[in-house]
Design a protein around this motif. Sequence first.
Motif, mmCIF file in Angstrom:
data_model
loop_
_atom_site.group_PDB
_atom_site.id
_atom_site.type_symbol
_atom_site.label_atom_id
_atom_site.label_comp_id
_atom_site.label_asym_id
_atom_site.label_seq_id
_atom_site.Cartn_x
_atom_site.Cartn_y
_atom_site.Cartn_z
ATOM 1 N N ALA A 1 0.837 -1.207 0.000
ATOM 2 C CA ALA A 1 0.000 0.000 0.000
ATOM 3 C C ALA A 1 0.867 1.251 0.000
ATOM 4 C CB ALA A 1 -0.931 -0.006 1.215
ATOM 5 N N GLY A 2 1.944 1.239 0.765
ATOM 6 C CA GLY A 2 2.868 2.379 0.764
ATOM 7 C C GLY A 2 3.520 2.582 -0.592
ATOM 8 N N LEU A 3 3.932 1.480 -1.234
ATOM 9 C CA LEU A 3 4.560 1.599 -2.552
ATOM 10 C C LEU A 3 3.582 2.122 -3.596
ATOM 11 C CD1 LEU A 3 6.729 -1.663 -2.644
ATOM 12 C CD2 LEU A 3 7.497 0.704 -2.353
ATOM 13 N N PHE A 4 2.345 1.636 -3.559
ATOM 14 C CA PHE A 4 1.347 2.129 -4.505
ATOM 15 C C PHE A 4 1.005 3.596 -4.244
ATOM 16 C CE2 PHE A 4 0.140 -2.379 -5.442
ATOM 17 C CZ PHE A 4 0.325 -2.321 -6.812
ATOM 18 N N VAL B 1 -7.092 -1.338 3.240
ATOM 19 C CA VAL B 1 -8.261 -1.994 3.858
ATOM 20 C C VAL B 1 -7.903 -3.429 4.235
ATOM 21 C CG1 VAL B 1 -10.585 -2.859 3.372
ATOM 22 C CG2 VAL B 1 -9.973 -0.515 2.774
ATOM 23 N N LEU B 2 -7.175 -4.126 3.378
ATOM 24 C CA LEU B 2 -6.755 -5.494 3.701
ATOM 25 C C LEU B 2 -5.810 -5.514 4.904
ATOM 26 C CD1 LEU B 2 -6.262 -7.059 0.160
ATOM 27 C CD2 LEU B 2 -8.094 -7.498 1.799
ATOM 28 N N VAL C 1 -7.963 -5.246 7.910
ATOM 29 C CA VAL C 1 -8.590 -6.545 8.202
ATOM 30 C C VAL C 1 -7.603 -7.449 8.931
ATOM 31 C CG1 VAL C 1 -9.499 -8.646 7.132
ATOM 32 C CG2 VAL C 1 -10.264 -6.411 6.328
ATOM 33 N N ALA C 2 -6.344 -7.423 8.528
ATOM 34 C CA ALA C 2 -5.321 -8.229 9.200
ATOM 35 C C ALA C 2 -5.113 -7.753 10.634
ATOM 36 C CB ALA C 2 -4.006 -8.175 8.417
ATOM 37 N N ILE C 3 -5.188 -6.434 10.858
ATOM 38 C CA ILE C 3 -5.045 -5.914 12.224
ATOM 39 C C ILE C 3 -6.198 -6.387 13.096
ATOM 40 C CG2 ILE C 3 -5.138 -3.799 13.604
ATOM 41 C CD1 ILE C 3 -3.536 -2.447 11.380
ATOM 42 N N VAL C 4 -7.415 -6.327 12.561
ATOM 43 C CA VAL C 4 -8.584 -6.795 13.326
ATOM 44 C C VAL C 4 -8.462 -8.288 13.615
ATOM 45 C CG1 VAL C 4 -11.086 -7.146 13.200
ATOM 46 C CG2 VAL C 4 -10.089 -4.972 12.486
ATOM 47 N N ASP C 5 -7.994 -9.048 12.627
ATOM 48 C CA ASP C 5 -7.819 -10.490 12.835
ATOM 49 C C ASP C 5 -6.786 -10.751 13.925
ATOM 50 O OD1 ASP C 5 -8.304 -13.188 12.381
ATOM 51 O OD2 ASP C 5 -6.751 -13.336 10.846
ATOM 52 N N LEU C 6 -5.704 -9.998 13.952
ATOM 53 C CA LEU C 6 -4.699 -10.170 15.004
ATOM 54 C C LEU C 6 -5.265 -9.831 16.376
ATOM 55 C CD1 LEU C 6 -1.495 -8.835 13.245
ATOM 56 C CD2 LEU C 6 -1.877 -11.145 14.106
ATOM 57 N N LEU C 7 -6.114 -8.811 16.446
ATOM 58 C CA LEU C 7 -6.743 -8.467 17.727
ATOM 59 C C LEU C 7 -7.665 -9.592 18.211
ATOM 60 C CD1 LEU C 7 -7.562 -4.698 17.149
ATOM 61 C CD2 LEU C 7 -5.799 -5.668 18.628
ATOM 62 N N VAL C 8 -8.453 -10.138 17.310
ATOM 63 C CA VAL C 8 -9.346 -11.242 17.675
ATOM 64 C C VAL C 8 -8.537 -12.464 18.096
ATOM 65 C CG1 VAL C 8 -11.054 -12.866 16.748
ATOM 66 C CG2 VAL C 8 -11.265 -10.437 16.268
ATOM 67 N N LEU C 9 -7.466 -12.749 17.378
ATOM 68 C CA LEU C 9 -6.631 -13.900 17.720
ATOM 69 C C LEU C 9 -5.965 -13.714 19.076
ATOM 70 C CD1 LEU C 9 -5.034 -14.647 14.268
ATOM 71 C CD2 LEU C 9 -6.671 -16.052 15.506
ATOM 72 N N GLY C 10 -5.505 -12.503 19.375
ATOM 73 C CA GLY C 10 -4.924 -12.238 20.691
ATOM 74 C C GLY C 10 -5.946 -12.444 21.796
#
Length: 102
Positions: free
Chosen positions: A58-61, A75-76, A79-88
Amino acid sequence: MTVTGSLPRQRERGDVVPRRRWWRVSSPVSGGFPPARSALGLRVVLATFGLIFCGVCAGLFAVRGQAGAAAVLAVLALVAIVDLLVLGWRLRQRARGAPPPV
């Protein structure tokens, strides 16, 4: 000793033969396969990889001026950040011995 003495006994008509299922034939000691383990560790690794990959891309684009692709990848990454929070949260629940939510 006769030739047929080394063969297994033939079944009679009334004999009940226990059927062995292919998925239950792992070990005579345990009586089957061990219980399934959770894949939370693998999900943590994949979510971390997705966060890093999507963040960098995303930074490169964004630097190249392609805002649409940068927004999709951002956005993806969210989603990965939210998934990491749920997994924690789930890993902390497991460590405390709480039953998983249904």
